[in-house]
Design an enzyme around this catalytic site. Sequence first.
Site, PDB file in Angstrom:
ATOM      1  N   LYS A 208      -4.120 -17.373  -5.437  1.00 21.78           N
ATOM      2  CA  LYS A 208      -5.025 -18.470  -5.804  1.00 21.78           C
ATOM      3  C   LYS A 208      -6.459 -18.150  -5.358  1.00 21.78           C
ATOM      4  CE  LYS A 208      -6.693 -22.484  -6.786  1.00 21.78           C
ATOM      5  NZ  LYS A 208      -6.901 -22.900  -8.162  1.00 21.78           N
ATOM      6  N   CYS A 262     -13.202 -25.788  -6.151  1.00 22.63           N
ATOM      7  CA  CYS A 262     -12.447 -24.547  -5.925  1.00 22.63           C
ATOM      8  C   CYS A 262     -13.328 -23.323  -5.729  1.00 22.63           C
ATOM      9  CB  CYS A 262     -11.512 -24.303  -7.108  1.00 22.63           C
ATOM     10  SG  CYS A 262     -10.202 -25.526  -7.254  1.00 22.63           S
TER      11      CYS A 262
HETATM   12  N1  LIG Z   1      -9.197 -30.323  -8.976  1.00 18.03           N
HETATM   13  C1  LIG Z   1      -8.860 -29.119  -9.390  1.00 18.03           C
HETATM   14  O1  LIG Z   1      -9.239 -28.728 -10.471  1.00 18.03           O
HETATM   15  C2  LIG Z   1      -7.978 -28.209  -8.553  1.00 18.03           C
HETATM   16  C3  LIG Z   1      -7.475 -27.069  -9.162  1.00 18.03           C
HETATM   17  C4  LIG Z   1      -6.634 -26.244  -8.435  1.00 18.03           C
HETATM   18  C5  LIG Z   1      -6.342 -26.557  -7.112  1.00 18.03           C
HETATM   19  N2  LIG Z   1      -6.855 -27.650  -6.533  1.00 18.03           N
HETATM   20  C6  LIG Z   1      -6.472 -27.932  -5.144  1.00 18.03           C
HETATM   21  O2  LIG Z   1      -5.535 -29.005  -5.154  1.00 18.03           O
HETATM   22  C7  LIG Z   1      -5.685 -29.815  -3.979  1.00 18.03           C
HETATM   23  C8  LIG Z   1      -5.928 -31.255  -4.371  1.00 18.03           C
HETATM   24  O3  LIG Z   1      -7.130 -31.324  -5.100  1.00 18.03           O
HETATM   25  P1  LIG Z   1      -7.503 -32.544  -6.048  1.00 18.03           P
HETATM   26  O4  LIG Z   1      -8.624 -32.076  -6.901  1.00 18.03           O
HETATM   27  O5  LIG Z   1      -6.280 -33.101  -6.693  1.00 18.03           O
HETATM   28  O6  LIG Z   1      -8.034 -33.589  -4.975  1.00 18.03           O
HETATM   29  P2  LIG Z   1      -8.332 -35.153  -5.239  1.00 18.03           P
HETATM   30  O7  LIG Z   1      -9.348 -35.533  -4.244  1.00 18.03           O
HETATM   31  O8  LIG Z   1      -8.566 -35.411  -6.683  1.00 18.03           O
HETATM   32  O9  LIG Z   1      -6.945 -35.860  -4.898  1.00 18.03           O
HETATM   33  C9  LIG Z   1      -6.357 -35.776  -3.646  1.00 18.03           C
HETATM   34  C10 LIG Z   1      -5.744 -37.131  -3.321  1.00 18.03           C
HETATM   35  O10 LIG Z   1      -5.078 -37.005  -2.058  1.00 18.03           O
HETATM   36  C11 LIG Z   1      -5.221 -38.235  -1.358  1.00 18.03           C
HETATM   37  N3  LIG Z   1      -4.946 -37.983   0.049  1.00 18.03           N
HETATM   38  C12 LIG Z   1      -5.705 -37.395   0.993  1.00 18.03           C
HETATM   39  N4  LIG Z   1      -5.023 -37.314   2.154  1.00 18.03           N
HETATM   40  C13 LIG Z   1      -3.809 -37.856   1.943  1.00 18.03           C
HETATM   41  C14 LIG Z   1      -2.671 -38.058   2.752  1.00 18.03           C
HETATM   42  N5  LIG Z   1      -2.632 -37.650   4.012  1.00 18.03           N
HETATM   43  N6  LIG Z   1      -1.600 -38.667   2.204  1.00 18.03           N
HETATM   44  C15 LIG Z   1      -1.625 -39.078   0.919  1.00 18.03           C
HETATM   45  N7  LIG Z   1      -2.675 -38.912   0.097  1.00 18.03           N
HETATM   46  C16 LIG Z   1      -3.756 -38.298   0.600  1.00 18.03           C
HETATM   47  C17 LIG Z   1      -6.632 -38.657  -1.677  1.00 18.03           C
HETATM   48  O11 LIG Z   1      -6.796 -40.049  -1.487  1.00 18.03           O
HETATM   49  C18 LIG Z   1      -6.771 -38.237  -3.151  1.00 18.03           C
HETATM   50  O12 LIG Z   1      -6.449 -39.292  -4.040  1.00 18.03           O
HETATM   51  C19 LIG Z   1      -6.818 -29.168  -3.188  1.00 18.03           C
HETATM   52  O13 LIG Z   1      -6.280 -28.258  -2.273  1.00 18.03           O
HETATM   53  C20 LIG Z   1      -7.590 -28.407  -4.252  1.00 18.03           C
HETATM   54  O14 LIG Z   1      -8.296 -27.319  -3.712  1.00 18.03           O
HETATM   55  C21 LIG Z   1      -7.654 -28.506  -7.236  1.00 18.03           C
END
Ligand SMILES: NC(=O)c1ccc[n+]([C@@H]2O[C@H](COP(=O)([O-])OP(=O)(O)OC[C@H]3O[C@@H](n4cnc5c(N)ncnc54)[C@H](O)[C@@H]3O)[C@@H](O)[C@H]2O)c1
Length: 401
Positions: A208, A262
């Site tokens: 990743k 990212c």
């Molecule tokens: N957004 C993207 O395009 C993308 C792509 C690939 C990987 N990622 C990775 O995926 C992961 C999540 O990213 P995202 O974009 O979905 O984030 P996001 O902020 O959209 O969503 C994360 C959610 O997790 C919740 N949260 C935080 N702590 C929590 C806990 N302890 N218990 C329950 N809920 C909790 C938040 O309230 C939020 O709604 C990250 O590691 C990111 O780097 C994101």
Amino acid sequence: MVQDPKTVVVVGTGYVGLPAALLMARVGHKVIGVDINENIVKAINEGVMHIKEDELQAILDEPRVRANLTAQTTPTEADIFFIAVPSPLDERKKIADLSMVISATEALVPHLKAGNLVVLESTVPPLTCREVLTPILEKSGLKVGENLYLAHCPERILPGNVFHEIVHNDRIIGADDETSRRLATEIYATFVEGELLQTDDVTAEFCKLVENTYRDINIALANELNAVAETLGINGVDAFKLSNRHPRVNVLTPGIGVGGHCIPIDPWFIKEVDPINSRMIMTARQVNQEMPARTAAKIRKAVRNVNAPKLVLIGASYKPNVEDTRESPANEIVELLIEDGYDVSHYDPLVDSMRYDSLESAVTDADALVVLVGHTVVLDEIAANRSAIEDAMRTPIILTF
Ligand SMILES: NC(=O)c1ccc[n+]([C@@H]2O[C@H](COP(=O)([O-])OP(=O)(O)OC[C@H]3O[C@@H](n4cnc5c(N)ncnc54)[C@H](O)[C@@H]3O)[C@@H](O)[C@H]2O)c1
């Protein structure tokens, strides 16, 4: 519909977790979305999509999805647990801030039973599954690889095209033991049509970071070569088009910097585990980090002969055609110009609180219209109404980046 529906808890129902939750509910799994944000939990239970992505609201509206998906603020017992919470950069230490991954994992411990599978989808530095997650999960009294299973399956969706990519992208399934790999592959096979590629957990974590570092370095190369072209007084983008006619060359498009959740962050996770071998990676980061300041300098130069210029800046998202403003270089440019003391109006037609009625009305009496983020709707409006837009301005300077 799946033959053997599972109960799945998805911790973190944001950009990554919610689409996966929807698709699993759609194929018949019983899905419980868990989020610490009560507004998100409420929205999901009321059938309202909080992420602006084509097609996702339509999936949430499907009766089977509504029946199979519920949300709550704390985890509960299940067969499978997905963790998709943020893993941002600790800006001061320049290492991964795993506090949310850790607290999400800790919250699962009281609910774990023998035979459960935990899948980490959050992006993390290599060795996180072994050195951070495994000790926490084993507080349950279970043993990872023996009667509790753990896999890392990094997400590689493209915001703006989430639904297509989550189904069709190939996925990496990384785990330290065969059973974890098999169980994780089985659940993904119920909603992913791309190939499921098995490997160990550390390789999956590394892959990743490799993907986003590759993107960062190639964008930095385009930005640097474009700056050289500017020094030479030629058009870099035209030069790249010609260079790209070489069968093995693909110079990317230069821009105002790199944003989002990212690409600007993940290269630091490589440096965290091996600083000595991250020199090129960090140079690329530096090139991309300088782009907002360089862009601000170009805007200053364009209006240097205008007295007390009034600037209208368009675009707050980190790239065209999405509403996601995280780590947006456009916002950094706006901040720099405000610090300079310019009269700045800032709009983004895709961001709820930043819309304009029309570009023509937004630029009334302005001295420069600066398109920082080339959303198609903005470029189309300029192409269709350019002379009316210029007529509405005090000085008709239009810059697009
Ligand atoms: N957004 C993207 O395009 C993308 C792509 C690939 C990987 N990622 C990775 O995926 C992961 C999540 O990213 P995202 O974009 O979905 O984030 P996001 O902020 O959209 O969503 C994360 C959610 O997790 C919740 N949260 C935080 N702590 C929590 C806990 N302890 N218990 C329950 N809920 C909790 C938040 O309230 C939020 O709604 C990250 O590691 C990111 O780097 C994101």
